[in-house]
Scaffold this active site. Structure first.
Site, PDB file in Angstrom:
ATOM      1  N   HIS A 125       0.743  -1.204   0.141  1.00 11.93           N
ATOM      2  CA  HIS A 125       0.079  -0.026  -0.009  1.00 11.93           C
ATOM      3  C   HIS A 125       0.806   1.173  -0.067  1.00 11.93           C
ATOM      4  O   HIS A 125       2.055   1.124   0.427  1.00 11.93           O
ATOM      5  CB  HIS A 125      -0.759   0.057   1.098  1.00 11.93           C
ATOM      6  N   GLU A 181       0.759   3.780   1.861  1.00 13.45           N
ATOM      7  CA  GLU A 181       1.384   4.167   3.226  1.00 13.45           C
ATOM      8  C   GLU A 181       2.737   3.289   3.748  1.00 13.45           C
ATOM      9  O   GLU A 181       3.770   3.744   3.988  1.00 13.45           O
ATOM     10  CB  GLU A 181       0.467   4.053   4.407  1.00 13.45           C
ATOM     11  N   CYS A 194      -5.594   1.305   5.810  1.00 13.67           N
ATOM     12  CA  CYS A 194      -6.185  -0.232   6.500  1.00 13.67           C
ATOM     13  C   CYS A 194      -5.389  -0.482   7.675  1.00 13.67           C
ATOM     14  O   CYS A 194      -4.797   0.054   8.287  1.00 13.67           O
ATOM     15  CB  CYS A 194      -5.958  -1.366   5.330  1.00 13.67           C
ATOM     16  N   CYS A 236      -1.691  -1.013   7.428  1.00 15.58           N
ATOM     17  CA  CYS A 236      -1.044   0.228   7.480  1.00 15.58           C
ATOM     18  C   CYS A 236      -1.035   1.086   8.731  1.00 15.58           C
ATOM     19  O   CYS A 236       0.037   1.586   8.953  1.00 15.58           O
ATOM     20  CB  CYS A 236      -1.454   1.003   6.072  1.00 15.58           C
TER      21      CYS A 236
HETATM   22 ZN   LIG Z   1      -2.847  -0.454   3.824  1.00 16.40          ZN
END
Ligand SMILES: [Zn+2]
Length: 142
Positions: free
Chosen positions: A71, A73, A99, A102
């Site tokens: 992701h 992040e 999420c 993360c």
């Molecule tokens: Zn994430």
């Protein structure tokens, strides 16, 4: 202009930059961009994608996102880890709400504030951040 208005203006500017940065992503299903800002400097950036050295395709034949796609992040945080910078006390700007995976990384990276512009399906990541006393702000950008 009040301090609060100035802060909002800057938040929106960084979020727009994160949105532009998301355009780097090769992912078809969803493009997310993130910036890490500390002392008014961008110390890291990321967008969702496969790890370095892997082919850029994010989706498999069934158009499912591959399990090893990072992701935005996570890419931004691991980029700091490779640099001489520290994310301690920094702000993370991200186009979509983080999420839970993360969120864990954000907490451990010492990030103190998260600003996002789009709510993702699940908000358990946001709840975890708040539980860790991280300032979380939703800011709309047009
Ligand atoms: Zn994430």
């Amino acid at each position: 202009m009040t301090e609060q208005e100035k802060k909002l203006l800057l938040d929106k500017r960084y979020l727009r930059m994160a949105r532009i940065w998301a355009e780097n992503s090769y992912c078809e299903r969803r493009r997310v961009g993130a910036l890490i800002v500390k002392d008014k400097s961008i110390i890291s950036d990321g967008y969702n994608g496969t790890p370095s050295g892997f082919e850029n395709l994010c989706e498999d034949e069934e158009n499912k996102t591959k399990p090893y796609v990072l992701h935005a992040e996570a890419n931004a945080i691991t980029k700091v880890a490779k640099s001489s910078n520290s994310s301690e006390g920094a702000t993370l700007y991200v186009t979509a709400s983080p999420c839970i995976e993360c969120a864990k990384l954000i907490i451990q990276a010492g990030i103190r504030r998260v600003v996002y512009s789009e709510a993702y399906r699940y908000l358990d990541g946001i709840e975890l951040l708040k539980k860790a006393k991280i300032e979380v702000d939703f800011v709309e950008v047009n």
